[in-house]
Motif scaffolding. Structure first.
Motif, short mmCIF file in Angstrom:
data_model
loop_
_atom_site.label_atom_id
_atom_site.label_comp_id
_atom_site.label_asym_id
_atom_site.label_seq_id
_atom_site.Cartn_x
_atom_site.Cartn_y
_atom_site.Cartn_z
N ARG A 18 11.34 9.13 -4.79
CA ARG A 18 11.74 7.87 -5.36
C ARG A 18 12.59 7.06 -4.55
NH1 ARG A 18 10.37 9.38 -10.62
NH2 ARG A 18 9.41 12.15 -11.39
N TYR A 19 13.43 7.76 -2.95
CA TYR A 19 13.91 6.97 -2.84
C TYR A 19 13.42 5.68 -1.88
CZ TYR A 19 17.25 4.93 0.94
OH TYR A 19 17.44 4.27 1.93
N GLN A 20 12.25 6.46 -1.87
CA GLN A 20 11.17 5.69 -0.44
C GLN A 20 10.35 4.35 -1.61
OE1 GLN A 20 10.70 4.77 2.84
NE2 GLN A 20 11.56 6.54 3.15
N ILE A 21 10.69 4.96 -2.83
CA ILE A 21 9.48 3.64 -3.82
C ILE A 21 11.18 2.89 -3.98
CG2 ILE A 21 9.45 3.64 -6.53
CD1 ILE A 21 8.10 6.38 -6.31
N LYS A 72 0.77 -0.89 0.08
CA LYS A 72 0.39 0.34 0.00
C LYS A 72 1.09 1.15 0.22
CE LYS A 72 -3.66 -1.90 2.04
NZ LYS A 72 -4.78 -1.67 3.76
N ALA A 73 1.49 1.12 0.74
CA ALA A 73 2.29 2.24 1.04
C ALA A 73 3.21 2.62 -0.87
CB ALA A 73 3.60 2.48 1.53
N LEU A 74 3.78 1.13 -0.78
CA LEU A 74 4.46 2.39 -2.46
C LEU A 74 3.41 2.20 -3.16
CD1 LEU A 74 6.96 1.48 -4.19
CD2 LEU A 74 5.87 -0.54 -5.11
N GLY A 75 2.45 2.07 -3.38
CA GLY A 75 1.06 2.26 -4.24
C GLY A 75 1.50 3.37 -4.36
#
Length: 129
Positions: A78-81, A56-59
């Motif tokens: 973008r780093y978190q992705i 869910k976080a990635l979405g």
């Protein structure tokens, strides 16, 4: 003598200032409302991440660059992705995202963490950089 009488020496700087303000107002800007919407998505994604709901976080993280390309915290997003792709076991995608991030933001404060993430991706894939 005629130029001083007409006031040209004062009019030209005033016109130049007017042109400068006009050109500055023509620049694209992210509105406060858009900034708040992007920030809300960012916070929701971080909340999902803290509760280990990485999918869910990635979405949500992926929506931010698509919908708000001028968001101030875009390098962090973008780093978190890339990080969440790694956490979900998608090492190849994470490696590609991390390498793109390192290339795009070479002087960002998260560079060290991105290099570690790249190393972890290479290790997980059994690749050598």
């Amino acid at each position: 003598m005629i130029i001083k009488a007409l006031g040209w020496n004062k009019a030209i700087p005033a016109v130049m200032v007017g042109i400068a303000f006009f050109l500055m107002s023509c620049q694209p800007r992210i509105t406060v409302r858009e900034e708040r919407s992007a920030l809300a998505l960012h916070r929701m994604a971080e909340t999902y991440s803290k509760t280990a709901q990485y999918g869910k976080a990635l979405g949500l993280f992926k929506r931010i660059p698509e919908e708000y390309p001028d968001y101030a915290w875009l390098p962090v997003v973008r780093y978190q992705i890339a990080r969440h792709l790694y956490l979900l076991g998608e090492y190849q995608c994470s490696k590609e995202e991390t390498l793109k991030w390192i290339e795009k933001y070479p002087r960002h404060s998260l560079r060290g963490e991105a290099l570690v993430l790249a190393g972890e991706n290479f290790k997980a894939l059994g690749d050598k950089p």
